[in-house]
Design a protein around this motif. Structure first.
Motif, PDB file in Angstrom:
ATOM      1  N   THR A  68       0.828  -1.202   0.000  1.00 56.21           N
ATOM      2  CA  THR A  68       0.000   0.000   0.000  1.00 56.21           C
ATOM      3  C   THR A  68       0.864   1.254   0.000  1.00 56.21           C
ATOM      4  N   LYS A  69       0.528   2.204  -0.869  1.00 54.66           N
ATOM      5  CA  LYS A  69       1.201   3.501  -0.889  1.00 54.66           C
ATOM      6  C   LYS A  69       0.455   4.464   0.023  1.00 54.66           C
ATOM      7  N   ASP A  72      -2.645   6.062  -1.366  1.00 58.36           N
ATOM      8  CA  ASP A  72      -3.859   5.244  -1.431  1.00 58.36           C
ATOM      9  C   ASP A  72      -4.775   5.480  -0.232  1.00 58.36           C
ATOM     10  N   LEU A  73      -4.193   5.879   0.895  1.00 57.64           N
ATOM     11  CA  LEU A  73      -4.955   6.014   2.131  1.00 57.64           C
ATOM     12  C   LEU A  73      -5.929   7.180   2.100  1.00 57.64           C
ATOM     13  N   VAL A  78     -10.409   1.873   0.446  1.00 59.19           N
ATOM     14  CA  VAL A  78      -9.112   1.236   0.249  1.00 59.19           C
ATOM     15  C   VAL A  78      -9.265  -0.230   0.619  1.00 59.19           C
ATOM     16  N   ILE A  81      -4.951  -3.306   3.610  1.00 57.21           N
ATOM     17  CA  ILE A  81      -3.697  -2.561   3.648  1.00 57.21           C
ATOM     18  C   ILE A  81      -2.536  -3.538   3.785  1.00 57.21           C
ATOM     19  N   GLU A  82      -1.591  -3.432   2.858  1.00 60.07           N
ATOM     20  CA  GLU A  82      -0.427  -4.312   2.838  1.00 60.07           C
ATOM     21  C   GLU A  82       0.812  -3.504   3.193  1.00 60.07           C
ATOM     22  N   ILE A  93       4.558   1.884   5.378  1.00 63.24           N
ATOM     23  CA  ILE A  93       3.635   2.300   4.319  1.00 63.24           C
ATOM     24  C   ILE A  93       4.372   3.386   3.559  1.00 63.24           C
ATOM     25  N   HIS A 119      -8.928   4.577   7.856  1.00 63.27           N
ATOM     26  CA  HIS A 119      -8.455   3.337   7.233  1.00 63.27           C
ATOM     27  C   HIS A 119      -7.430   2.597   8.097  1.00 63.27           C
TER      28      HIS A 119
END
Length: 261
Positions: A68-69, A72-73, A78, A81-82, A93, A119
């Motif tokens: 996850t960038k 993206d948040l 979303v 979340i990775e 992140i 998120h």
């Protein structure tokens, strides 16, 4: 619940990323804590130093970024979340170098700056500390960072620095505390990269007279090994010639922990 510490200042080049990175090493390696780092700065310097890196044919190190960038948040929705697992033990992140998506966040509506906190709320339960490297601005990304933070540290560099700049930053933090996040606490102001010049001594005295309770008792002097450590993406105490810099940095990091208690 994790302690969520933002490193914030509207001026660039004051040591936000440097102190955030060293704090991540300190907590992960020396304190054995579970740490998440969020890179809110579109330059991506923190991500490039903490992420896994590979050496190319020119002997340059390229970060391997995945998951996850940060940009993206800010979306309304979303997926899962990775986080990126870093070699030194912390999770990340990330922001890519000069990330256009993250720079564009400054044009979104203010309510989208509340999305990262929503998120990430559940993810934060997995960590002892969350460290947020903030951008050198007073825009949407700083708002997003402070809305989800429990504490904020303000690194400053005395060269060319005015008390008015500190006051502006503190007023912004107080505004976020009063309007969006009543739990936010200002840990204080860290003097970074200080030399023995008359001008810097005068600037320090001005800050000391104006906001004595907010000044950290420990400060970091001008120490070239610290720049070398950040360039190499390693803890400053791993440099064999960096023991003086390491002592000063660790004193500041320990004071951050003490103040956050």
């Amino acid at each position: 619940m994790a302690k969520i510490i933002s490193f914030a200042n509207q001026k660039g080049g004051v040591g936000k990323s440097t102190i955030c990175i060293q704090m991540a090493f300190y907590l992960s390696i020396k304190k054995k804590k579970k740490v998440l780092v969020i890179d809110m700065d579109g330059q991506g310097n923190t991500s490039s130093r903490l992420a896994p890196r590979v050496e190319d044919e020119d002997y340059l190190f390229t970060p391997i970024l995945s998951g996850t960038k940060t940009a993206d948040l800010f979306g309304d929705h979303v997926g899962e979340i990775e986080v990126l697992k870093c070699p030194s033990g912390m999770d990340l992140i990330h922001a890519t170098k000069n990330d256009p998506d993250l720079f564009e966040i400054e044009t979104v509506q203010l309510d989208q700056a509340m999305n990262p906190a929503k998120h990430l709320e559940e993810l934060f339960l997995n960590y002892d500390y969350v460290l947020i490297d903030c951008p050198p601005s007073l825009g949407r990304k700083l708002v997003a960072a402070l809305v989800m933070s429990t504490h904020v540290v303000c690194p400053v560099k005395l060269s060319g620095f005015a008390v008015d700049g500190v006051e502006g930053l503190l007023n912004t933090i107080i505004g976020i505390k009063e309007g969006y996040n009543s739990y936010l606490e200002i840990l204080g102001i860290v003097i970074n990269d200080m030399d023995r010049s008359i001008n810097q001594e005068r600037a320090f005295k001005e800050l000391e007279d104006s906001i004595p309770d907010l000044l950290f008792k420990n400060k970091i002097m001008h120490r070239p090994p610290l720049d070398s450590a950040i360039t190499e993406g390693i803890p400053v105490w791993e440099l064999r010639y960096g023991h003086v810099a390491a002592k000063e940095v660790e004193a500041v990091l320990q004071e951050i922990l003490e103040r956050s208690e």
